[in-house]
Design a protein around this motif. Structure first.
Motif, PDB file in Angstrom:
ATOM      1  N   THR A 210       0.838  -1.199   0.000  1.00 41.09           N
ATOM      2  CA  THR A 210       0.000   0.000   0.000  1.00 41.09           C
ATOM      3  C   THR A 210       0.875   1.252   0.000  1.00 41.09           C
ATOM      4  O   THR A 210       2.055   1.208   0.341  1.00 41.09           O
ATOM      5  CB  THR A 210      -0.923   0.013   1.229  1.00 41.09           C
ATOM      6  OG1 THR A 210      -0.127  -0.092   2.406  1.00 41.09           O
ATOM      7  CG2 THR A 210      -1.897  -1.154   1.177  1.00 41.09           C
ATOM      8  N   VAL A 211       0.273   2.386  -0.363  1.00 40.82           N
ATOM      9  CA  VAL A 211       1.018   3.647  -0.438  1.00 40.82           C
ATOM     10  C   VAL A 211       1.228   4.186   0.968  1.00 40.82           C
ATOM     11  O   VAL A 211       0.259   4.402   1.708  1.00 40.82           O
ATOM     12  CB  VAL A 211       0.265   4.682  -1.291  1.00 40.82           C
ATOM     13  CG1 VAL A 211       1.069   5.975  -1.392  1.00 40.82           C
ATOM     14  CG2 VAL A 211      -0.037   4.122  -2.680  1.00 40.82           C
ATOM     15  N   PRO A 212       2.472   4.422   1.374  1.00 41.77           N
ATOM     16  CA  PRO A 212       2.723   4.890   2.738  1.00 41.77           C
ATOM     17  C   PRO A 212       2.461   6.390   2.897  1.00 41.77           C
ATOM     18  O   PRO A 212       2.541   7.158   1.951  1.00 41.77           O
ATOM     19  CB  PRO A 212       4.205   4.574   2.943  1.00 41.77           C
ATOM     20  CG  PRO A 212       4.781   4.687   1.563  1.00 41.77           C
ATOM     21  CD  PRO A 212       3.724   4.173   0.633  1.00 41.77           C
ATOM     22  N   GLY A 213       2.162   6.774   4.132  1.00 42.09           N
ATOM     23  CA  GLY A 213       2.101   8.198   4.473  1.00 42.09           C
ATOM     24  C   GLY A 213       0.837   8.933   4.070  1.00 42.09           C
ATOM     25  O   GLY A 213       0.762  10.155   4.211  1.00 42.09           O
ATOM     26  N   ILE A 214      -0.193   8.249   3.587  1.00 45.66           N
ATOM     27  CA  ILE A 214      -1.431   8.929   3.202  1.00 45.66           C
ATOM     28  C   ILE A 214      -2.253   9.227   4.457  1.00 45.66           C
ATOM     29  O   ILE A 214      -2.588   8.319   5.224  1.00 45.66           O
ATOM     30  CB  ILE A 214      -2.254   8.071   2.225  1.00 45.66           C
ATOM     31  CG1 ILE A 214      -1.464   7.808   0.941  1.00 45.66           C
ATOM     32  CG2 ILE A 214      -3.580   8.752   1.917  1.00 45.66           C
ATOM     33  CD1 ILE A 214      -1.124   9.047   0.161  1.00 45.66           C
ATOM     34  N   ASP A 215      -2.575  10.494   4.673  1.00 42.02           N
ATOM     35  CA  ASP A 215      -3.353  10.861   5.854  1.00 42.02           C
ATOM     36  C   ASP A 215      -4.402  11.937   5.561  1.00 42.02           C
ATOM     37  O   ASP A 215      -4.906  12.583   6.466  1.00 42.02           O
ATOM     38  CB  ASP A 215      -2.429  11.336   6.972  1.00 42.02           C
ATOM     39  CG  ASP A 215      -1.616  12.579   6.605  1.00 42.02           C
ATOM     40  OD1 ASP A 215      -1.839  13.150   5.504  1.00 42.02           O
ATOM     41  OD2 ASP A 215      -0.758  12.985   7.402  1.00 42.02           O
ATOM     42  N   GLU A 216      -4.735  12.116   4.282  1.00 42.67           N
ATOM     43  CA  GLU A 216      -5.689  13.176   3.934  1.00 42.67           C
ATOM     44  C   GLU A 216      -6.455  12.821   2.668  1.00 42.67           C
ATOM     45  O   GLU A 216      -5.889  12.333   1.684  1.00 42.67           O
ATOM     46  CB  GLU A 216      -4.933  14.491   3.732  1.00 42.67           C
ATOM     47  CG  GLU A 216      -5.810  15.713   3.605  1.00 42.67           C
ATOM     48  CD  GLU A 216      -4.992  16.993   3.600  1.00 42.67           C
ATOM     49  OE1 GLU A 216      -5.093  17.768   4.567  1.00 42.67           O
ATOM     50  OE2 GLU A 216      -4.227  17.211   2.637  1.00 42.67           O
ATOM     51  N   ASN A 233     -10.377  19.512   2.709  1.00 38.32           N
ATOM     52  CA  ASN A 233      -9.424  18.517   3.192  1.00 38.32           C
ATOM     53  C   ASN A 233     -10.007  17.758   4.376  1.00 38.32           C
ATOM     54  O   ASN A 233     -10.424  18.375   5.358  1.00 38.32           O
ATOM     55  CB  ASN A 233      -8.117  19.190   3.610  1.00 38.32           C
ATOM     56  CG  ASN A 233      -7.623  20.190   2.582  1.00 38.32           C
ATOM     57  OD1 ASN A 233      -7.528  21.374   2.875  1.00 38.32           O
ATOM     58  ND2 ASN A 233      -7.340  19.738   1.384  1.00 38.32           N
ATOM     59  N   PHE A 234     -10.038  16.435   4.290  1.00 38.76           N
ATOM     60  CA  PHE A 234     -10.570  15.593   5.352  1.00 38.76           C
ATOM     61  C   PHE A 234      -9.459  14.669   5.856  1.00 38.76           C
ATOM     62  O   PHE A 234      -8.866  13.923   5.067  1.00 38.76           O
ATOM     63  CB  PHE A 234     -11.743  14.766   4.842  1.00 38.76           C
ATOM     64  CG  PHE A 234     -12.912  15.593   4.374  1.00 38.76           C
ATOM     65  CD1 PHE A 234     -13.917  15.967   5.249  1.00 38.76           C
ATOM     66  CD2 PHE A 234     -13.002  16.009   3.047  1.00 38.76           C
ATOM     67  CE1 PHE A 234     -14.990  16.734   4.821  1.00 38.76           C
ATOM     68  CE2 PHE A 234     -14.063  16.776   2.605  1.00 38.76           C
ATOM     69  CZ  PHE A 234     -15.066  17.148   3.500  1.00 38.76           C
ATOM     70  N   PRO A 235      -9.142  14.704   7.147  1.00 40.79           N
ATOM     71  CA  PRO A 235      -8.056  13.881   7.667  1.00 40.79           C
ATOM     72  C   PRO A 235      -8.409  12.396   7.652  1.00 40.79           C
ATOM     73  O   PRO A 235      -9.569  12.008   7.813  1.00 40.79           O
ATOM     74  CB  PRO A 235      -7.889  14.395   9.098  1.00 40.79           C
ATOM     75  CG  PRO A 235      -9.219  14.966   9.459  1.00 40.79           C
ATOM     76  CD  PRO A 235      -9.780  15.537   8.193  1.00 40.79           C
ATOM     77  N   LEU A 236      -7.391  11.560   7.449  1.00 38.94           N
ATOM     78  CA  LEU A 236      -7.526  10.105   7.520  1.00 38.94           C
ATOM     79  C   LEU A 236      -6.587   9.596   8.604  1.00 38.94           C
ATOM     80  O   LEU A 236      -5.539  10.199   8.858  1.00 38.94           O
ATOM     81  CB  LEU A 236      -7.147   9.459   6.180  1.00 38.94           C
ATOM     82  CG  LEU A 236      -8.011   9.777   4.963  1.00 38.94           C
ATOM     83  CD1 LEU A 236      -7.355   9.238   3.690  1.00 38.94           C
ATOM     84  CD2 LEU A 236      -9.411   9.204   5.127  1.00 38.94           C
ATOM     85  N   PRO A 237      -6.915   8.481   9.238  1.00 38.75           N
ATOM     86  CA  PRO A 237      -5.985   7.898  10.213  1.00 38.75           C
ATOM     87  C   PRO A 237      -4.652   7.575   9.548  1.00 38.75           C
ATOM     88  O   PRO A 237      -4.600   7.195   8.374  1.00 38.75           O
ATOM     89  CB  PRO A 237      -6.707   6.627  10.665  1.00 38.75           C
ATOM     90  CG  PRO A 237      -8.154   6.883  10.383  1.00 38.75           C
ATOM     91  CD  PRO A 237      -8.177   7.730   9.150  1.00 38.75           C
ATOM     92  N   ALA A 238      -3.574   7.719  10.301  1.00 37.84           N
ATOM     93  CA  ALA A 238      -2.238   7.482   9.746  1.00 37.84           C
ATOM     94  C   ALA A 238      -2.055   6.045   9.276  1.00 37.84           C
ATOM     95  O   ALA A 238      -1.186   5.761   8.449  1.00 37.84           O
ATOM     96  CB  ALA A 238      -1.179   7.833  10.793  1.00 37.84           C
ATOM     97  N   THR A 239      -2.871   5.135   9.774  1.00 34.55           N
ATOM     98  CA  THR A 239      -2.746   3.717   9.404  1.00 34.55           C
ATOM     99  C   THR A 239      -3.627   3.337   8.220  1.00 34.55           C
ATOM    100  O   THR A 239      -3.746   2.158   7.888  1.00 34.55           O
ATOM    101  CB  THR A 239      -3.127   2.842  10.608  1.00 34.55           C
ATOM    102  OG1 THR A 239      -4.458   3.170  11.041  1.00 34.55           O
ATOM    103  CG2 THR A 239      -2.154   3.056  11.765  1.00 34.55           C
ATOM    104  N   THR A 240      -4.252   4.312   7.570  1.00 31.58           N
ATOM    105  CA  THR A 240      -5.149   4.027   6.457  1.00 31.58           C
ATOM    106  C   THR A 240      -4.398   3.379   5.292  1.00 31.58           C
ATOM    107  O   THR A 240      -3.372   3.882   4.844  1.00 31.58           O
ATOM    108  CB  THR A 240      -5.822   5.320   5.958  1.00 31.58           C
ATOM    109  OG1 THR A 240      -6.573   5.911   7.021  1.00 31.58           O
ATOM    110  CG2 THR A 240      -6.755   5.036   4.789  1.00 31.58           C
TER     111      THR A 240
END
Length: 268
Positions: A210-216, A233-240
């Motif tokens: 999976t693509v690392p570092g996606i949080d938004e 902009n909507f935040p995503l959990p760091a583990t998404t």
């Protein structure tokens, strides 16, 4: 525009004396009034959309209670910028059913024909994102027309995933969309109603690669008419987990939006 004054005079050799006594001509001024059509404001606003009164800054995975007719509830709107505008490509045609005959040539503010010629503005929309129950990798994007008139959206929202701290969108991931778009010039959204688009961040359910570092998650409701500054902009959990995401077209129900998302086969 006001008409120029028309000066009327009649002079003859035999009536110069009487004309001098009676005065010269008659002056009539007429002016046309401005035409107020009541048309909706242009969608090419240069400032971000103001948050709707019913929104609050919460993470997309903490949905609010659903409004009548909503299948999955709503999370809150946030503001920001950074998406690139693009025109619609690929996808199945829209099912916009008419609410009103539109026989007034676009003058009926509840009709499809009115929406086709009046793009939605950021100011008349509220945008919410929430996780979908039973599908942890999916997000529901709910766009509500809070105005008093119908308006038109592009076939799907302009969406991309990114790291909030990454400069110049260097980590941006764009979803696939359905191919073969065609049909009406816009997707109509009636006053007081909500339309939905669904994105699956990881359709395969993969836990590796999976693509690392996606949080938004970034959303521009209409990539055809709205400025980049209207991107939310909507935040995503760091583990998404994000891998080959898929995005569907706008639909009137979440179920139909899911079906559209599942047919995504074109890289946006």
């Amino acid at each position: 525009m006001p008409k120029k004054p028309a000066f009327l005079s009649s002079v003859s050799l035999t009536s110069l004396a009487s004309a001098a006594a009676l005065g010269l001509g008659a002056l009539t001024l007429t002016a046309c009034q401005s035409d107020d059509t009541g048309a909706a404001p242009s969608a090419t606003a240069s400032s971000p959309a103001a948050p709707a009164a019913d929104t609050a800054s919460t993470a997309p995975d903490a949905p609010k209670s659903a409004a009548p007719g909503d299948d999955d509830g709503k999370a809150a709107t946030s503001k920001g910028d950074g998406a690139k505008s693009s025109s619609a490509k690929g996808g199945d045609s829209k099912s916009g059913t008419s609410k009103g005959s539109g026989s007034k040539g676009g003058g009926d503010a509840t009709s499809d024909s009115y929406a086709f010629t009046h793009p939605c503005t950021p100011q008349q929309l509220s945008v919410h994102v929430t996780g979908r129950s039973g599908a942890p990798s999916q997000r529901v994007i709910a766009v509500r027309n809070t105005g008093s008139r119908s308006c038109g959206l592009s076939y799907y929202p302009l969406v991309y995933l990114d790291n909030a701290k990454a400069p110049n969108g260097e980590k941006a991931v764009h979803p696939m969309i359905p191919s073969g778009l065609g049909g009406a010039p816009a997707y109509p959204v009636y006053a007081g109603t909500t339309t939905y688009a669904v994105i699956d961040l990881d359709p395969s359910g993969a836990t590796t690669g999976t693509v690392p570092g996606i949080d938004e998650l970034n959303v521009l409701p209409d990539g055809d008419h709205m400025p980049n500054a209207a991107t939310l902009n909507f935040p995503l959990p760091a583990t998404t987990s994000v891998l080959h995401p898929k995005l569907g077209l706008y639909r009137t129900t979440v179920a139909d939006a899911v079906t559209s998302m599942q047919s995504a086969d074109y890289q946006s």
